[in-house]
Design an enzyme around this catalytic site. Structure first.
Site, PDB file in Angstrom:
ATOM      1  N   GLY A  87       1.338 -29.620 -19.763  1.00  0.00           N
ATOM      2  CA  GLY A  87       1.243 -28.169 -19.810  1.00  0.00           C
ATOM      3  C   GLY A  87      -0.110 -27.599 -19.459  1.00  0.00           C
ATOM      4  O   GLY A  87      -0.291 -26.377 -19.511  1.00  0.00           O
TER       5      GLY A  87
ATOM      6  N   PRO B 116       0.192 -34.529 -17.939  1.00  0.00           N
ATOM      7  CA  PRO B 116       0.158 -33.330 -17.091  1.00  0.00           C
ATOM      8  C   PRO B 116       0.874 -33.538 -15.770  1.00  0.00           C
ATOM      9  O   PRO B 116       1.002 -34.663 -15.278  1.00  0.00           O
ATOM     10  CB  PRO B 116      -1.350 -33.119 -16.868  1.00  0.00           C
ATOM     11  CG  PRO B 116      -1.915 -34.505 -16.947  1.00  0.00           C
ATOM     12  CD  PRO B 116      -1.096 -35.222 -17.990  1.00  0.00           C
ATOM     13  N   GLY B 117       1.326 -32.452 -15.202  1.00  0.00           N
ATOM     14  CA  GLY B 117       1.893 -32.470 -13.861  1.00  0.00           C
ATOM     15  C   GLY B 117       1.170 -31.460 -12.990  1.00  0.00           C
ATOM     16  O   GLY B 117       0.473 -31.806 -12.043  1.00  0.00           O
ATOM     17  N   ARG B 118       1.318 -30.188 -13.348  1.00  0.00           N
ATOM     18  CA  ARG B 118       0.720 -29.101 -12.583  1.00  0.00           C
ATOM     19  C   ARG B 118      -0.783 -29.280 -12.381  1.00  0.00           C
ATOM     20  O   ARG B 118      -1.311 -29.063 -11.294  1.00  0.00           O
ATOM     21  CB  ARG B 118       0.985 -27.780 -13.316  1.00  0.00           C
ATOM     22  CG  ARG B 118       0.455 -26.542 -12.629  1.00  0.00           C
ATOM     23  CD  ARG B 118       0.516 -25.339 -13.577  1.00  0.00           C
ATOM     24  NE  ARG B 118       1.756 -25.308 -14.327  1.00  0.00           N
ATOM     25  CZ  ARG B 118       2.888 -24.762 -13.899  1.00  0.00           C
ATOM     26  NH1 ARG B 118       2.923 -24.219 -12.699  1.00  0.00           N
ATOM     27  NH2 ARG B 118       3.958 -24.766 -14.659  1.00  0.00           N
TER      28      ARG B 118
ATOM     29  N   ARG C 203       9.108 -20.005  -7.840  1.00  0.00           N
ATOM     30  CA  ARG C 203       8.307 -19.578  -8.991  1.00  0.00           C
ATOM     31  C   ARG C 203       8.084 -18.059  -9.054  1.00  0.00           C
ATOM     32  O   ARG C 203       8.208 -17.474 -10.132  1.00  0.00           O
ATOM     33  CB  ARG C 203       6.962 -20.307  -9.017  1.00  0.00           C
ATOM     34  CG  ARG C 203       7.094 -21.819  -9.196  1.00  0.00           C
ATOM     35  CD  ARG C 203       5.750 -22.498  -9.395  1.00  0.00           C
ATOM     36  NE  ARG C 203       5.161 -22.130 -10.664  1.00  0.00           N
ATOM     37  CZ  ARG C 203       4.169 -21.278 -10.822  1.00  0.00           C
ATOM     38  NH1 ARG C 203       3.609 -20.691  -9.775  1.00  0.00           N
ATOM     39  NH2 ARG C 203       3.705 -20.997 -12.019  1.00  0.00           N
TER      40      ARG C 203
ATOM     41  N   TYR D 142       9.735 -16.847 -12.394  1.00  0.00           N
ATOM     42  CA  TYR D 142       8.756 -16.706 -13.466  1.00  0.00           C
ATOM     43  C   TYR D 142       7.784 -15.545 -13.269  1.00  0.00           C
ATOM     44  O   TYR D 142       6.797 -15.443 -14.014  1.00  0.00           O
ATOM     45  CB  TYR D 142       7.919 -17.990 -13.585  1.00  0.00           C
ATOM     46  CG  TYR D 142       8.699 -19.252 -13.808  1.00  0.00           C
ATOM     47  CD1 TYR D 142       9.664 -19.353 -14.801  1.00  0.00           C
ATOM     48  CD2 TYR D 142       8.468 -20.380 -13.014  1.00  0.00           C
ATOM     49  CE1 TYR D 142      10.370 -20.524 -14.998  1.00  0.00           C
ATOM     50  CE2 TYR D 142       9.167 -21.563 -13.213  1.00  0.00           C
ATOM     51  CZ  TYR D 142      10.117 -21.623 -14.200  1.00  0.00           C
ATOM     52  OH  TYR D 142      10.812 -22.782 -14.393  1.00  0.00           O
TER      53      TYR D 142
ATOM     54  N   CYS E 269      18.896 -13.849   1.356  1.00  0.00           N
ATOM     55  CA  CYS E 269      19.686 -12.627   1.166  1.00  0.00           C
ATOM     56  C   CYS E 269      19.795 -12.289  -0.319  1.00  0.00           C
ATOM     57  O   CYS E 269      20.862 -12.334  -0.921  1.00  0.00           O
ATOM     58  CB  CYS E 269      21.073 -12.820   1.792  1.00  0.00           C
ATOM     59  SG  CYS E 269      22.032 -11.302   1.856  1.00  0.00           S
ATOM     60  N   GLU E 270      18.651 -11.973  -0.912  1.00  0.00           N
ATOM     61  CA  GLU E 270      18.547 -11.575  -2.313  1.00  0.00           C
ATOM     62  C   GLU E 270      17.386 -10.597  -2.444  1.00  0.00           C
ATOM     63  O   GLU E 270      16.315 -10.817  -1.862  1.00  0.00           O
ATOM     64  CB  GLU E 270      18.278 -12.773  -3.224  1.00  0.00           C
ATOM     65  CG  GLU E 270      19.358 -13.827  -3.268  1.00  0.00           C
ATOM     66  CD  GLU E 270      20.472 -13.510  -4.240  1.00  0.00           C
ATOM     67  OE1 GLU E 270      20.338 -12.498  -4.981  1.00  0.00           O
ATOM     68  OE2 GLU E 270      21.474 -14.248  -4.257  1.00  0.00           O
TER      69      GLU E 270
ATOM     70  N   TYR F  70       5.981 -27.714  -8.753  1.00  0.00           N
ATOM     71  CA  TYR F  70       7.195 -26.922  -8.931  1.00  0.00           C
ATOM     72  C   TYR F  70       7.459 -26.041  -7.711  1.00  0.00           C
ATOM     73  O   TYR F  70       7.931 -24.911  -7.834  1.00  0.00           O
ATOM     74  CB  TYR F  70       7.129 -26.107 -10.229  1.00  0.00           C
ATOM     75  CG  TYR F  70       6.847 -27.005 -11.411  1.00  0.00           C
ATOM     76  CD1 TYR F  70       7.833 -27.845 -11.903  1.00  0.00           C
ATOM     77  CD2 TYR F  70       5.566 -27.067 -11.978  1.00  0.00           C
ATOM     78  CE1 TYR F  70       7.559 -28.712 -12.956  1.00  0.00           C
ATOM     79  CE2 TYR F  70       5.294 -27.931 -13.020  1.00  0.00           C
ATOM     80  CZ  TYR F  70       6.290 -28.748 -13.507  1.00  0.00           C
ATOM     81  OH  TYR F  70       6.023 -29.615 -14.535  1.00  0.00           O
TER      82      TYR F  70
END
Length: 398
Positions: free
Chosen positions: A215, A257-259, A296, A300, A326-327, A355
């Protein structure tokens, strides 16, 4: 740099993900230096980005792997990860997935009492348990992974029930784990959660490691302050040393950790395909990518720095930067100040190494972009650009 990127895009297509491997190494070594603890095992949360050169790089740096699915487990084992340093943090796993993990020789990190019991009934002799410390934090409500409104973990107050399962079945809980959220920049809340988990850990008799989770955030916005890594590291080491003194033996310290490791290493490059101005003066800059490739901002409300690398010295304009899906939610930035984009300019969407591609889809039947890894002078094609025929071939049209 823009010339080199333009050449890469001419060869490998637009849009294009590009990762800088040296940035990954630098983040890995920074983290290790911040944690001067003798018995340290860092894990990489591979869900952030499973791109093989990135994973191999972190394995070479001595990292284990945190996995959350059987596919991730198989992927990292195929890349050479040692099963002993792979942790499968389950989340509503099936019994079949549990058996696959047992057969693969990886430790299962149980997020519920019933999973711990079923793991014991299946004959497993060891497990880890993910505890919810009732403290959550993160960059968005959807990435809080602890506290009363999240689905994750065994509540810290239920440690006696964990011990009862240990005693009933003879399974040993060798790992005490937490994960409170993603994108954390506040060191204090992280340390508060550590204290809770340590209070749980001292009640478990068979521990081999304590995992404070991941995190750790990165500064996406220009005015974001990075997490005080030195403060987190020093406090974690001090807490662990005090804990081990009271526990009577040394316990391994883990973080996952990743991010923090890969987020700043990645950029999504996209080509401007449309520039239009409404009668009210609002300018929309359209691109050849969308939330299918970087979800993201839509999911988010995340902020990513965006730069015009073709004409960085153009006069500044305030524009909306939008995608080709198309959104109405397919928006990368609203009212962003940027060097005025023109047709065919290349825009760089920064800090997209975590991500990004791992959450990408083929929505609207749009193929996935290529992934390129730069390692010094070497250029590695990790994934070629998917074409439409390849995308459509997943269906049996007979």
């Amino acid at each position: 740099m823009s010339v080199a990127i333009a050449e890469l895009m001419a060869e490998h297509g637009s849009p294009l993900y590009v990762y800088d491997l040296e940035t990954v190494r630098e983040r890995a070594r920074t983290l290790k230096q911040a944690l001067p603890y003798a018995d340290l095992q860092l894990l990489y949360a591979v869900k952030a980005n499973p791109c093989p050169p990135l994973v191999r790089c972190l394995l070479e740096e001595g990292f284990g792997i945190d996995c959350v699915s059987p596919g991730e487990v198989k992927h990292v084992l195929n890349l050479g990860a040692d099963p002993k340093t792979v942790l499968f943090t389950e989340n509503n796993m099936t019994d079949a997935e549990m058996q696959q993990a047992i057969d693969a020789g990886v430790l299962i990190n149980c997020g519920s009492l019933d999973r711990l019991e079923r793991l014991a009934q299946a004959g497993a002799k060891q497990a880890a348990v993910r505890f919810n410390p009732d403290i959550g934090d993160g960059a968005h409500a959807k990435v809080l992974t602890a506290g009363p409104l999240t689905k994750f973990g065994v509540y810290y107050s239920q440690v006696d029930q964990v011990k009862a399962i240990e005693n009933k079945y003879g399974i040993q809980v060798i790992g005490c784990h937490m994960h409170i959220g993603s994108g954390i920049l506040n060191a204090d809340v992280y340390l508060d959660a550590m204290q809770v988990i340590l209070s749980v850990a001292k009640q478990l008799q068979h521990l081999e490691f304590i995992n404070f989770g991941g995190g750790l955030g990165i500064p996406y916005r220009e005015d974001d302050k990075p997490i005080d890594l030195e403060k987190v590291g020093n406090a974690a080491v001090e807490m662990m040393q005090v804990f081990c003194d009271g526990y009577g033996r040394n316990i391994e310290l883990r973080l996952e950790p990743g991010r923090f490791l890969v987020g700043e290493a990645g950029t999504l490059y996209t080509t401007v395909t449309s520039v239009k101005e409404n009668p009210d003066g609002r300018i929309y800059v359209g691109c050849d990518t969308g939330f299918n490739h970087l979800v993201r901002p839509c999911m988010y409300d995340s902020y990513h720095k965006i730069q015009n690398i073709t004409h960085p010295d153009n006069p500044r304009k305030t524009v909306d930067i939008v995608g080709n899906i198309c959104e109405s939610g397919d928006v990368f930035a609203r009212q962003r100040d940027i060097a005025e984009p023109q047709l065919n300019d290349i825009l760089a969407i920064r800090d997209a190494g975590a991500y990004g591609i791992s959450m990408a889809s083929t929505y609207n039947l749009r193929p996935l972009p290529a992934e390129i890894v730069i390692d010094g002078e070497d250029i590695i094609v990790a994934r070629p650009q998917q074409d439409i025929d390849e995308l459509l071939s997943v269906w049996n049209k007979g």
